[in-house]
Design a protein around this motif. Structure first.
Motif, PDB file in Angstrom:
ATOM      1  N   LYS A  10      22.451  -9.026  84.753  1.00 18.73           N
ATOM      2  CA  LYS A  10      22.682 -10.437  85.066  1.00 18.73           C
ATOM      3  C   LYS A  10      22.015 -11.377  84.068  1.00 18.73           C
ATOM      4  O   LYS A  10      22.168 -12.583  84.173  1.00 18.73           O
ATOM      5  CB  LYS A  10      22.167 -10.756  86.476  1.00 18.73           C
ATOM      6  CG  LYS A  10      22.950 -10.049  87.566  1.00 18.73           C
ATOM      7  CD  LYS A  10      22.444 -10.441  88.933  1.00 18.73           C
ATOM      8  CE  LYS A  10      23.250  -9.754  90.023  1.00 18.73           C
ATOM      9  NZ  LYS A  10      22.787 -10.083  91.355  1.00 18.73           N
ATOM     10  N   SER A  11      21.274 -10.807  83.113  1.00 21.75           N
ATOM     11  CA  SER A  11      20.607 -11.668  82.142  1.00 21.75           C
ATOM     12  C   SER A  11      20.672 -11.027  80.763  1.00 21.75           C
ATOM     13  O   SER A  11      20.861  -9.819  80.623  1.00 21.75           O
ATOM     14  CB  SER A  11      19.137 -11.870  82.527  1.00 21.75           C
ATOM     15  OG  SER A  11      18.416 -10.653  82.338  1.00 21.75           O
ATOM     16  N   MET A  12      20.483 -11.840  79.753  1.00 18.48           N
ATOM     17  CA  MET A  12      20.486 -11.349  78.379  1.00 18.48           C
ATOM     18  C   MET A  12      19.331 -10.376  78.159  1.00 18.48           C
ATOM     19  O   MET A  12      19.493  -9.362  77.491  1.00 18.48           O
ATOM     20  CB  MET A  12      20.411 -12.519  77.392  1.00 18.48           C
ATOM     21  CG  MET A  12      20.485 -12.077  75.932  1.00 18.48           C
ATOM     22  SD  MET A  12      21.954 -11.116  75.495  1.00 18.48           S
ATOM     23  CE  MET A  12      23.185 -12.401  75.460  1.00 18.48           C
ATOM     24  N   ASP A  13      18.148 -10.683  78.736  1.00 20.21           N
ATOM     25  CA  ASP A  13      17.001  -9.773  78.591  1.00 20.21           C
ATOM     26  C   ASP A  13      17.330  -8.389  79.145  1.00 20.21           C
ATOM     27  O   ASP A  13      17.009  -7.374  78.546  1.00 20.21           O
ATOM     28  CB  ASP A  13      15.766 -10.338  79.295  1.00 20.21           C
ATOM     29  CG  ASP A  13      15.130 -11.490  78.529  1.00 20.21           C
ATOM     30  OD1 ASP A  13      15.437 -11.640  77.327  1.00 20.21           O
ATOM     31  OD2 ASP A  13      14.330 -12.217  79.135  1.00 20.21           O
ATOM     32  N   ARG A  14      17.989  -8.346  80.310  1.00 24.78           N
ATOM     33  CA  ARG A  14      18.372  -7.064  80.917  1.00 24.78           C
ATOM     34  C   ARG A  14      19.424  -6.359  80.056  1.00 24.78           C
ATOM     35  O   ARG A  14      19.387  -5.148  79.891  1.00 24.78           O
ATOM     36  CB  ARG A  14      18.890  -7.284  82.345  1.00 24.78           C
ATOM     37  CG  ARG A  14      19.368  -6.028  83.011  1.00 24.78           C
ATOM     38  CD  ARG A  14      18.219  -5.047  83.278  1.00 24.78           C
ATOM     39  NE  ARG A  14      18.766  -3.823  83.809  1.00 24.78           N
ATOM     40  CZ  ARG A  14      18.460  -2.603  83.374  1.00 24.78           C
ATOM     41  NH1 ARG A  14      17.573  -2.449  82.415  1.00 24.78           N
ATOM     42  NH2 ARG A  14      19.013  -1.550  83.899  1.00 24.78           N
ATOM     43  N   ALA A  15      20.362  -7.119  79.500  1.00 23.00           N
ATOM     44  CA  ALA A  15      21.397  -6.544  78.631  1.00 23.00           C
ATOM     45  C   ALA A  15      20.768  -5.943  77.378  1.00 23.00           C
ATOM     46  O   ALA A  15      21.142  -4.847  76.949  1.00 23.00           O
ATOM     47  CB  ALA A  15      22.428  -7.602  78.259  1.00 23.00           C
ATOM     48  N   ILE A  16      19.795  -6.639  76.793  1.00 19.47           N
ATOM     49  CA  ILE A  16      19.097  -6.122  75.611  1.00 19.47           C
ATOM     50  C   ILE A  16      18.337  -4.857  75.964  1.00 19.47           C
ATOM     51  O   ILE A  16      18.386  -3.853  75.235  1.00 19.47           O
ATOM     52  CB  ILE A  16      18.154  -7.202  75.022  1.00 19.47           C
ATOM     53  CG1 ILE A  16      18.985  -8.330  74.396  1.00 19.47           C
ATOM     54  CG2 ILE A  16      17.194  -6.600  74.007  1.00 19.47           C
ATOM     55  CD1 ILE A  16      18.180  -9.560  74.021  1.00 19.47           C
TER      56      ILE A  16
END
Length: 120
Positions: A10-16
């Motif tokens: 749900k977030s860019m940090d999690r995607a990274i």
């Protein structure tokens, strides 16, 4: 070994974070396959019960210009339309240096959306 289901992204940090973990797992997988391949080189196929790890042969053909001509002629003699069998690859089209507008007048472009990583 069972991998746990990860939380929804749900977030860019999690995607990274997820992307980095995939890179780590794929690197580990590559190393494990290299180890197993080295073992198979020496000891032969490995049967895990579900699959057999071994080499398989894959064949392809390449023809010089005369061979292609003979191939097409033999197809015609057998009643086969060579233009329905022979294909021109995207890499061969690139060698011609024609832009898409020119090629589109003669054929149809098919694009496939493929999910993968690539180096920067």
């Amino acid at each position: 070994m069972v991998l746990a289901k990860t939380e929804e992204v749900k977030s860019m940090d999690r995607a990274i974070s997820l992307g980095k973990e995939i890179e780590r797992v794929e690197a580990a997988l590559k190393a494990m396959k290299a180890e197993l391949k080295a073992f198979v080189d020496v000891n032969g196929p490995v049967d895990t019960g579900d699959v057999i790890w071994d080499y398989t042969l894959s064949a392809s053909w390449s023809f010089n210009e005369e061979g292609l001509k003979e191939l097409a002629q033999n197809m015609v003699l057998e009643g086969v339309n060579p233009w329905k069998v022979l294909n021109i690859t995207a890499s061969n089209l690139k060698k011609l240096g024609w832009d898409d507008a020119v090629v589109a007048k003669m054929g149809e472009k098919k694009e496939t959306r493929r999910f993968s990583s690539r180096k920067k």
